[in-house]
Design an enzyme around this catalytic site. Structure first.
Site, PDB file in Angstrom:
ATOM      1  N   LYS A  97       0.798  -1.227   0.000  1.00 43.33           N
ATOM      2  CA  LYS A  97       0.000   0.000   0.000  1.00 43.33           C
ATOM      3  C   LYS A  97       0.833   1.280   0.000  1.00 43.33           C
ATOM      4  O   LYS A  97       0.385   2.312  -0.482  1.00 43.33           O
ATOM      5  CB  LYS A  97      -0.973  -0.004   1.168  1.00 43.33           C
ATOM      6  N   GLU A 119     -10.149   5.804   4.506  1.00 45.90           N
ATOM      7  CA  GLU A 119     -10.676   4.689   5.269  1.00 45.90           C
ATOM      8  C   GLU A 119      -9.565   3.654   5.435  1.00 45.90           C
ATOM      9  O   GLU A 119      -8.584   3.673   4.693  1.00 45.90           O
ATOM     10  CB  GLU A 119     -11.831   4.050   4.487  1.00 45.90           C
ATOM     11  N   SER A 385       1.602  -9.706  -0.731  1.00 43.33           N
ATOM     12  CA  SER A 385       1.252  -8.286  -0.668  1.00 43.33           C
ATOM     13  C   SER A 385       1.666  -7.628   0.645  1.00 43.33           C
ATOM     14  O   SER A 385       1.874  -6.420   0.697  1.00 43.33           O
ATOM     15  CB  SER A 385      -0.247  -8.112  -0.904  1.00 43.33           C
TER      16      SER A 385
HETATM   17  C1  LIG Z   1      -5.102  -4.099   2.008  1.00 41.21           C
HETATM   18  C2  LIG Z   1      -4.404  -5.314   1.717  1.00 41.21           C
HETATM   19  C3  LIG Z   1      -4.844  -6.185   0.719  1.00 41.21           C
HETATM   20  C4  LIG Z   1      -6.123  -6.003  -0.020  1.00 41.21           C
HETATM   21  O1  LIG Z   1      -6.204  -4.860  -0.807  1.00 41.21           O
HETATM   22  P1  LIG Z   1      -6.082  -4.910  -2.385  1.00 41.21           P
HETATM   23  O2  LIG Z   1      -6.484  -3.549  -2.799  1.00 41.21           O
HETATM   24  O3  LIG Z   1      -7.039  -5.964  -2.875  1.00 41.21           O
HETATM   25  O4  LIG Z   1      -4.697  -5.234  -2.703  1.00 41.21           O
HETATM   26  C5  LIG Z   1      -4.064  -7.296   0.441  1.00 41.21           C
HETATM   27  N1  LIG Z   1      -2.936  -7.555   1.118  1.00 41.21           N
HETATM   28  C6  LIG Z   1      -2.491  -6.744   2.103  1.00 41.21           C
HETATM   29  C7  LIG Z   1      -1.248  -7.095   2.821  1.00 41.21           C
HETATM   30  C8  LIG Z   1      -3.212  -5.598   2.437  1.00 41.21           C
HETATM   31  O5  LIG Z   1      -2.754  -4.809   3.400  1.00 41.21           O
END
Ligand SMILES: *Cc1c(COP(=O)(O)O)cnc(C)c1O
Length: 401
Positions: A97, A119, A385
């Site tokens: 993010k 948010e 992610s």
């Molecule tokens: C917020 C988050 C997601 C989900 O958000 P996407 O917009 O679908 O990527 C996935 N993995 C992590 C580690 C997150 O913090």
């Protein structure tokens, strides 16, 4: 594939549509402020000094490029395709993010705004935005559902330490969707001085496009890295899908290539029992948070309550680009249950020494299902992610360890 579209990378159209999805469904007073964001963003995108400032921060502050790591142990154990992990968990703040937060805060600053507003679900977007705001000297206000505040306490403390104001959202299901509603309401009152920095590829145009562009660095790096390590493109690319930012960030660079793309949604306690958040697989067309997209909703068009073990995936809508990519058959969307996700979380921790975020563990679960069915010369790339530090207390309680 739609013949009128030369490249899937050139979306959306001038009205912010991805096929029949997307657009901008907002109250009249927000139409002009959103147009202004679009105009300024398009200028920034072409401005070499903006791009240089952004890429310098990615390199020296976030620590990019993140590694593309060949998971030897897991690959050997599963006995099929080679599995590579894109290590977004190693970014400063622990997830993908930060890539779009830095971009959004730079844009807010360029537009002369005093404050960024957003948010948050798992708290990851809140932490990333508070971080970027601290770095670049803007105020930051984060709206978060009460249930998420309790579940993700360390992230709440982080945001406060970073100087952000955390607003407790006690309405509705007290989760991500309610936090989005609450942040939107504040934005309507404060748009002159405040920039709404949305946390995924969702919301009205131009947000899905802006967030996708800032996240597309992930796939660009993967392409370079895999060509260097394997001298060819991967066969499969897998990402988990909440709003869809980490997945599209990884997919975008490969949309016109012969690579199979898989998005993994949260099947929660099982889609049969209704407690899930697998929007693309089980939703229907609707309008949510200013965009036309797939929505888990009742007959009256009200969003359904949703469930996932991963707070960041707990959302009844999805980015319009994913609804479109599903519609044209370019991306295959599957799901993983909470149970499969926990197994993948534990397995990766033990076998590779990487504790993944529960969100990312959904994508890993799919890779673990897929790899053994493929021959050893196939290549799978999975997006980790984020890291799982934020989830260990929750897992400990659940497993009584
Ligand atoms: C917020 C988050 C997601 C989900 O958000 P996407 O917009 O679908 O990527 C996935 N993995 C992590 C580690 C997150 O913090």
């Amino acid at each position: 594939m739609n013949k009128k579209i030369k490249s899937l990378k050139n979306l959306p159209d001038e009205n912010g549509y991805y096929g029949q999805f997307g657009g901008s469904f907002v109250p009249p007073q927000l139409v002009e402020p959103l147009k202004e964001i679009e105009r300024e963003y398009k200028k920034a995108k072409k401005d070499p000094s903006f791009q240089k400032e952004y890429s310098d921060l990615l390199k020296n502050y976030v620590g990019r490029p993140s590694p593309l790591y060949f998971a030897k142990n897991l690959t050997r154990k599963l006995g099929g395709a080679k599995i590579y992990f894109k290590r977004e968990d190693l970014n400063h703040t622990g997830a993908h993010k930060i890539n779009h937060c830095l971009g959004e805060v730079l844009l807010a600053k360029r537009m002369g705004k005093k404050k960024v507003l957003a948010e948050t679900g798992a708290g990851q977007h809140g932490v990333a935005l508070a971080t970027a705001a601290a770095l670049l000297g803007l105020e930051c206000e984060i709206h978060m559902g009460s249930i998420d505040i309790a579940k993700q306490h360390p992230n709440v403390i982080r945001m406060k330490l970073l100087g952000a104001k955390v607003l407790d959202v006690t309405t509705g299901g007290k989760c991500l969707k309610d936090a989005v509603d609450s942040a939107f309401t504040t934005f309507m009152k404060e748009y002159k001085t405040t920039f709404f920095a949305i946390g995924s590829v969702v919301g009205p145009h131009p947000y899905p496009m802006i967030v996708r562009d800032f996240q597309s660095i992930v796939g660009k790096e993967v392409k370079e890295q895999i060509l260097q390590q394997e001298k060819r493109l991967p066969d499969y690319i897998i990402g988990c899908v909440g709003g869809g930012s980490n997945a599209i960030g990884l997919f975008h660079e490969f949309l016109d290539d012969k690579v199979k793309l898989i998005g993994v949604e949260p099947a929660g306690k099982g889609t049969g029992v209704g407690e899930h958040a697998a929007t693309i697989s089980y939703g229907s067309m609707g309008v949510l948070h200013g965009m036309k997209t797939m929505v888990l909703q009742n007959k009256k068009g009200e969003p359904d309550p949703v469930h996932s073990i991963a707070s960041g995936l707990d959302y009844p809508g999805v980015g319009p680009i994913h609804a479109f990519l599903k519609d044209i058959g370019r991306v295959n969307y599957t799901s993983a249950t909470d149970k499969e996700t926990i197994s993948a979380f534990l397995e990766l921790s033990k076998v590779e020494g990487i504790i993944p975020a529960l969100e990312s563990a959904h994508a890993i679960a799919e890779a673990m299902k897929l790899a053994p069915t493929l021959s050893k010369n196939k290549i799978i790339v999975v997006n980790i992610s984020g890291r799982g530090d934020k989830d260990v207390d929750y897992i400990a309680e659940l497993l009584k360890i």
